[in-house]
Design a protein around this motif. Structure first.
Motif, PDB file in Angstrom:
ATOM      1  N   THR A  64       0.857  -1.202   0.000  1.00  8.96           N
ATOM      2  CA  THR A  64       0.000   0.000   0.000  1.00  8.96           C
ATOM      3  C   THR A  64       0.888   1.245   0.000  1.00  8.96           C
ATOM      4  N   ASN A  65       1.732   1.348  -0.995  1.00 15.15           N
ATOM      5  CA  ASN A  65       2.702   2.442  -1.070  1.00 15.15           C
ATOM      6  C   ASN A  65       2.298   3.480  -2.099  1.00 15.15           C
ATOM      7  N   TYR A  66       2.801   4.694  -1.911  1.00 15.42           N
ATOM      8  CA  TYR A  66       2.516   5.783  -2.842  1.00 15.42           C
ATOM      9  C   TYR A  66       3.727   6.705  -2.933  1.00 15.42           C
ATOM     10  N   THR A  67       3.740   7.526  -3.984  1.00 15.95           N
ATOM     11  CA  THR A  67       4.807   8.511  -4.200  1.00 15.95           C
ATOM     12  C   THR A  67       4.167   9.853  -4.540  1.00 15.95           C
ATOM     13  N   VAL A  68       4.611  10.915  -3.890  1.00 19.74           N
ATOM     14  CA  VAL A  68       4.083  12.260  -4.116  1.00 19.74           C
ATOM     15  C   VAL A  68       5.238  13.196  -4.440  1.00 19.74           C
ATOM     16  N   GLN A  69       5.050  14.023  -5.458  1.00 16.32           N
ATOM     17  CA  GLN A  69       6.037  15.025  -5.838  1.00 16.32           C
ATOM     18  C   GLN A  69       5.700  16.353  -5.165  1.00 16.32           C
ATOM     19  N   LEU A  70       6.729  17.052  -4.677  1.00  8.77           N
ATOM     20  CA  LEU A  70       6.567  18.377  -4.081  1.00  8.77           C
ATOM     21  C   LEU A  70       7.244  19.383  -5.013  1.00  8.77           C
ATOM     22  N   ALA A  71       6.453  20.262  -5.622  1.00  5.21           N
ATOM     23  CA  ALA A  71       6.952  21.126  -6.690  1.00  5.21           C
ATOM     24  C   ALA A  71       6.813  22.601  -6.328  1.00  5.21           C
ATOM     25  N   ALA A  72       7.766  23.400  -6.759  1.00 11.23           N
ATOM     26  CA  ALA A  72       7.703  24.845  -6.551  1.00 11.23           C
ATOM     27  C   ALA A  72       6.774  25.474  -7.576  1.00 11.23           C
ATOM     28  N   GLY A  73       6.141  26.585  -7.188  1.00 12.52           N
ATOM     29  CA  GLY A  73       5.285  27.329  -8.102  1.00 12.52           C
ATOM     30  C   GLY A  73       3.817  27.157  -7.802  1.00 12.52           C
ATOM     31  N   ASN A  74       2.988  27.860  -8.573  1.00 17.97           N
ATOM     32  CA  ASN A  74       1.544  27.793  -8.397  1.00 17.97           C
ATOM     33  C   ASN A  74       0.979  26.546  -9.060  1.00 17.97           C
ATOM     34  N   ALA A  75      -0.093  26.051  -8.494  1.00 19.60           N
ATOM     35  CA  ALA A  75      -0.744  24.877  -9.069  1.00 19.60           C
ATOM     36  C   ALA A  75      -1.368  25.235 -10.413  1.00 19.60           C
ATOM     37  N   PRO A  76      -1.115  24.484 -11.468  1.00 20.91           N
ATOM     38  CA  PRO A  76      -1.747  24.751 -12.768  1.00 20.91           C
ATOM     39  C   PRO A  76      -3.220  24.385 -12.743  1.00 20.91           C
ATOM     40  N   SER A  77      -3.949  24.776 -13.775  1.00 21.51           N
ATOM     41  CA  SER A  77      -5.376  24.471 -13.846  1.00 21.51           C
ATOM     42  C   SER A  77      -5.625  22.971 -13.879  1.00 21.51           C
ATOM     43  N   SER A  78      -4.682  22.219 -14.439  1.00 24.87           N
ATOM     44  CA  SER A  78      -4.760  20.755 -14.425  1.00 24.87           C
ATOM     45  C   SER A  78      -3.499  20.220 -13.758  1.00 24.87           C
ATOM     46  N   PRO A  79      -3.512  20.109 -12.429  1.00 19.43           N
ATOM     47  CA  PRO A  79      -2.302  19.680 -11.718  1.00 19.43           C
ATOM     48  C   PRO A  79      -1.878  18.274 -12.123  1.00 19.43           C
ATOM     49  N   ALA A  80      -0.594  18.026 -12.060  1.00 22.09           N
ATOM     50  CA  ALA A  80      -0.077  16.684 -12.311  1.00 22.09           C
ATOM     51  C   ALA A  80      -0.539  15.746 -11.201  1.00 22.09           C
TER      52      ALA A  80
END
Length: 415
Positions: free
Chosen positions: A126-142
């Motif tokens: 039950t594992n997951y991976t999350v990216q932490l990115a600089a900048g504003n969230a786009p209209s369609s976030p990754a």
């Protein structure tokens, strides 16, 4: 909190009257990246976030994304009712992007145990991976990505876990998400070296406590009335003035109380259905919403006095509940589960600012099912008592006042 910012004359003046404070954390379950947990269980030695729920724990991380690198969280879904990762503007602690548990895609070969019908125990990873990115969230976030909302590389993230299964720690029986830095040359930095490279704060994130002069108009904005109404007035003002780290997955209503109208406030209503994860459900269930709670607070100090949550609530066979709210000396003798009644503690300190007869309730609805139309999330803004009642129907609690003797006259009907 699902609250609109409310501007009014003198806001800037009131904002200048705040006294700085700090959230203090339990020195237990934490890492060089995650500070915390901030939870009511840590009291009385430690403070807590604004108006927390007694069945939740919170961790925060504040750091800098190294130039040319990416920051990654590798985690295991906790065995709990709910978890989330939410990023906030570092300057004012307002939400930037939100990843609730069901919005986090599992790693290849893993499953997400928060999906309805998924096994919560078993051999599947039950594992997951999350990216932490600089900048504003786009209209369609990754997918699986949180954004900093800043023009520089600074980022603030909060991790929440609600209602771990029986026998598990505040983190739901798993390690806190591990942070690593993926460098431009392909190398990966982990552990304490990653915390150093990201300048991860080892200090507690400062918060603010409203000054007494600023507090007076906020208190009077939703004064206690003989007929109790559910609004958002005080919460909106506090959010605009001092409070941060709102949870976009929750929506709230408030009710102001006063012992001047009766020493026992009696709350009745219909409990929405929720997944029954306790004590150790084998699969994730469904319901009208993910989580429901009703909590008493000292409004000025923002400290939690007591909370009742969905699965811990005593109801009749149709799901209706009765909760007696009183100070300890006024607790009715029949306000016990064996008599079919619930009890919540009304702080002897009142609002924590000398108004010992004041009381304050917050009703919390989390992640309602889209088909459930009676959630707080469906009440149009600005919230009015009439529209709340119209939208929520029997799910909006009714609050009346009575004496201890009057409540005891209800007798005892064992469930």
């Amino acid at each position: 909190m699902r609250l609109s910012r409310l501007l009014f004359p003198g806001l800037a003046f009131l904002a200048s009257l705040f006294a700085p404070g700090v959230l203090r954390a339990n020195p237990g379950l934490h890492t060089c990246f995650w500070q915390g947990p901030y939870s009511v269980a840590d009291l009385p030695v430690y403070n807590q976030p604004p108006y927390p729920d007694t069945h939740a724990a919170y961790w925060t991380a504040q750091f800098v994304i190294p130039a040319g690198a990416s920051v990654v969280l590798n985690g295991t879904y906790p065995v709990a009712r709910y978890m989330s990762l939410i990023s906030y503007h570092t300057a004012n602690a307002t939400p930037v992007s939100d990843l609730p548990d069901i919005g986090i895609q599992p790693d290849a070969g893993s499953i997400n145990p928060f999906v309805a019908g998924a096994p919560r125990y078993g051999s599947s990873p039950t594992n997951y991976t999350v990216q932490l990115a600089a900048g504003n969230a786009p209209s369609s976030p990754a997918a699986n990505t949180l954004y900093s909302g800043t023009t520089d590389q600074t980022m603030t993230v909060m991790y929440r876990v609600y209602v771990p299964d029986n026998g598990l720690d505040e983190a739901g029986g798993v390690a806190l998400p591990a942070m690593s830095i993926h460098n431009a040359d392909g190398s990966i930095t982990t552990g304490s070296a990653a915390c150093s490279a990201a300048q991860a704060s080892q200090s507690l994130i400062p918060t603010t406590i409203i000054g007494q002069l600023a507090y007076l108009p906020v208190r009077l904005a939703d004064p206690p009335l003989p007929v109790v109404v559910w609004l958002q007035t005080r919460l909106i003002l506090m959010a605009a003035l001092v409070d941060g780290f709102a949870n976009p997955d929750n929506a709230y209503l408030e009710a102001s109380l006063s012992r001047n109208y009766g020493t026992v406030a009696v709350v009745t209503g219909l409990r929405p259905t929720t997944p029954q994860t306790l004590p150790n459900a084998a699969v994730m269930g469904t319901g009208n919403m993910r989580y429901w709670s009703l909590c008493t607070y000292e409004f000025y100090t923002e400290a939690t006095t007591d909370c009742a949550f969905d699965q811990g609530l005593i109801t009749d066979s149709t799901g209706n509940y009765t909760i007696a709210i009183s100070q300890t000396a006024d607790r009715p003798s029949n306000a016990v589960p064996n008599c079919g009644f619930n009890w919540l503690h009304w702080s002897e300190a009142g609002d924590g600012d000398g108004h010992t007869n004041d009381g304050f309730l917050i009703l919390r609805n989390m992640l309602p099912d889209p088909s459930f139309t009676h959630a707080i999330q469906n009440v149009p803004l600005p919230v009015a008592a009439a529209t709340s009642a119209l939208v929520m129907g029997p799910y909006l609690p009714t609050v009346t006042y009575m004496s201890k003797a009057d409540f005891e006259a209800k007798g005892c009907s064992p469930m």
